[in-house]
Motif scaffolding. Structure first.
Motif, short mmCIF file in Angstrom:
data_model
loop_
_atom_site.label_atom_id
_atom_site.label_comp_id
_atom_site.label_asym_id
_atom_site.label_seq_id
_atom_site.Cartn_x
_atom_site.Cartn_y
_atom_site.Cartn_z
N ILE A 227 12.85 5.17 7.15
CA ILE A 227 11.84 4.27 6.60
C ILE A 227 11.78 3.06 7.53
N HIS A 228 10.61 2.85 8.13
CA HIS A 228 10.53 1.78 9.12
C HIS A 228 9.07 1.39 9.33
N ASP A 229 8.81 0.08 9.32
CA ASP A 229 7.45 -0.43 9.54
C ASP A 229 7.30 -0.81 11.01
N CYS B 94 2.70 12.22 16.71
CA CYS B 94 2.13 11.24 15.78
C CYS B 94 0.75 11.74 15.40
N CYS B 95 0.55 12.07 14.12
CA CYS B 95 -0.73 12.67 13.70
C CYS B 95 -1.48 11.75 12.74
N ALA B 96 -2.74 11.53 13.05
CA ALA B 96 -3.67 10.83 12.15
C ALA B 96 -3.20 9.43 11.78
N LEU C 238 6.41 10.52 14.22
CA LEU C 238 6.20 9.09 14.00
C LEU C 238 5.04 8.91 13.03
N MET C 239 5.18 7.98 12.07
CA MET C 239 4.15 7.71 11.06
C MET C 239 3.89 8.99 10.27
N SER C 240 4.97 9.50 9.73
CA SER C 240 4.95 10.80 9.09
C SER C 240 4.81 10.67 7.57
N SER C 241 4.57 11.81 6.95
CA SER C 241 4.43 11.87 5.50
C SER C 241 5.09 13.16 5.02
N TRP C 242 4.49 13.83 4.06
CA TRP C 242 5.14 15.02 3.48
C TRP C 242 4.82 16.30 4.26
N PHE D 151 0.84 -1.21 0.00
CA PHE D 151 0.00 0.00 0.00
C PHE D 151 0.87 1.26 0.00
N TYR D 152 1.99 1.22 0.73
CA TYR D 152 2.81 2.43 0.89
C TYR D 152 3.93 2.54 -0.14
N GLU D 153 3.94 1.65 -1.15
CA GLU D 153 4.93 1.82 -2.23
C GLU D 153 4.61 3.06 -3.05
C1 LIG Z 1 -2.92 8.79 7.34
S1 LIG Z 1 -1.19 9.03 7.00
C2 LIG Z 1 -0.77 10.35 8.11
C3 LIG Z 1 0.48 11.03 7.69
C4 LIG Z 1 0.88 12.26 8.53
N1 LIG Z 1 1.19 11.88 9.90
C5 LIG Z 1 -0.16 13.35 8.49
O1 LIG Z 1 -0.55 13.85 9.54
O2 LIG Z 1 -0.56 13.74 7.38
C6 LIG Z 1 -0.50 7.60 7.72
C7 LIG Z 1 1.01 7.53 7.65
O3 LIG Z 1 1.46 6.52 8.53
C8 LIG Z 1 2.57 5.86 7.99
N2 LIG Z 1 2.45 4.47 8.42
C9 LIG Z 1 1.41 3.64 8.21
N3 LIG Z 1 1.66 2.43 8.72
C10 LIG Z 1 2.89 2.51 9.29
C11 LIG Z 1 3.71 1.57 9.97
N4 LIG Z 1 3.29 0.31 10.15
N5 LIG Z 1 4.93 1.97 10.42
C12 LIG Z 1 5.34 3.25 10.22
N6 LIG Z 1 4.61 4.18 9.57
C13 LIG Z 1 3.40 3.81 9.11
C14 LIG Z 1 2.47 5.99 6.48
O4 LIG Z 1 3.75 6.17 5.90
C15 LIG Z 1 1.56 7.19 6.27
O5 LIG Z 1 2.26 8.28 5.76
#
Ligand SMILES: C[S@@+](CC[C@H](N)C(=O)[O-])C[C@H]1O[C@@H](n2cnc3c(N)ncnc32)[C@H](O)[C@@H]1O
Length: 185
Positions: A72-74, A93-95, A36-40, A2-4
């Motif tokens: 980059i970390h899951d 950590c947002c959303a 944490l769980m960041s994007s752009w 999904f995240y590719e």
């Molecule tokens: C709904 S977006 C929110 C992005 C950002 N925090 C924001 O406020 O716009 C979810 C983000 O969580 C990250 N994410 C989802 N599953 C994850 C995981 N298992 N480990 C790390 N990051 C994860 C993804 O890369 C994605 O960008």
């Protein structure tokens, strides 16, 4: 898989994004910060001195203008954050907290990387990716979701009592914004 694909979108509306930035200002989130769980976008009104962003998509993280480091970390494959002990002043950590399948382990590891007195600030709205959120989140109302996140803090046993707040006014017509945060004990 999904995240590719990078998704350079916003996940909450402008008022909710502003509410996240206001909270970060109010709490004076600055210094070495981990998103944490960041994007752009990281939603800071003025970016912290050093912002590490951790997420799943390299292109999204590289497009983040506030970021100084990309990880980059899951967290669902490995809840351990690839950072040394006590290397971070505050974490946010947002959303995204609703996607964690081992939340208590992740919260405990956030405390490990936080310096003493560091805060972990989780914000979220009522929007949900039904295929990604944990099942309990899908069946919970907004207040129950706040209680779920507060319970993650409590069960981690490494944070002081969490603060829970609705950050948008009760009569707000757009996305509501909730915040749950606590200080590393
Ligand atoms: C709904 S977006 C929110 C992005 C950002 N925090 C924001 O406020 O716009 C979810 C983000 O969580 C990250 N994410 C989802 N599953 C994850 C995981 N298992 N480990 C790390 N990051 C994860 C993804 O890369 C994605 O960008």
């Amino acid at each position: 898989m999904f995240y590719e694909v990078p998704r350079l979108v916003t996940h909450i509306d402008d008022d909710a994004i502003a509410a996240v930035g206001d909270l970060y200002e109010e709490l004076r989130i600055d210094g070495d910060v981990l998103d944490l769980m960041s994007s752009w976008v990281s939603h800071f009104k003025s970016p912290p001195r050093h912002l590490r962003v951790l997420g799943m998509n390299d292109q999204e993280l590289r497009a983040n203008p506030a970021a100084t480091d990309h990880l980059i970390h899951d967290l669902n494959a490995d809840p351990r954050i690839p950072l040394p002990n006590e290397s971070i002043d505050d974490a946010v950590c947002c959303a995204s907290v609703d996607y964690l399948v081992q939340p208590v382990e992740v919260f405990r590891d956030v405390a490990r990387v936080l310096r003493p007195g560091g805060r972990f600030v989780c914000t979220f709205s009522n929007r949900v990716f039904a295929t990604k959120a944990i099942q309990a989140w899908l069946y919970a109302g907004d207040e129950e979701r706040c209680r779920i996140v507060a319970e993650y803090f409590r069960q981690s046993k490494v944070f002081d009592a969490p603060t829970v707040e609705r950050r948008t006014p009760p009569d707000h017509r757009g996305d509501p914004l909730y915040a749950v945060w606590a200080t590393r004990g």
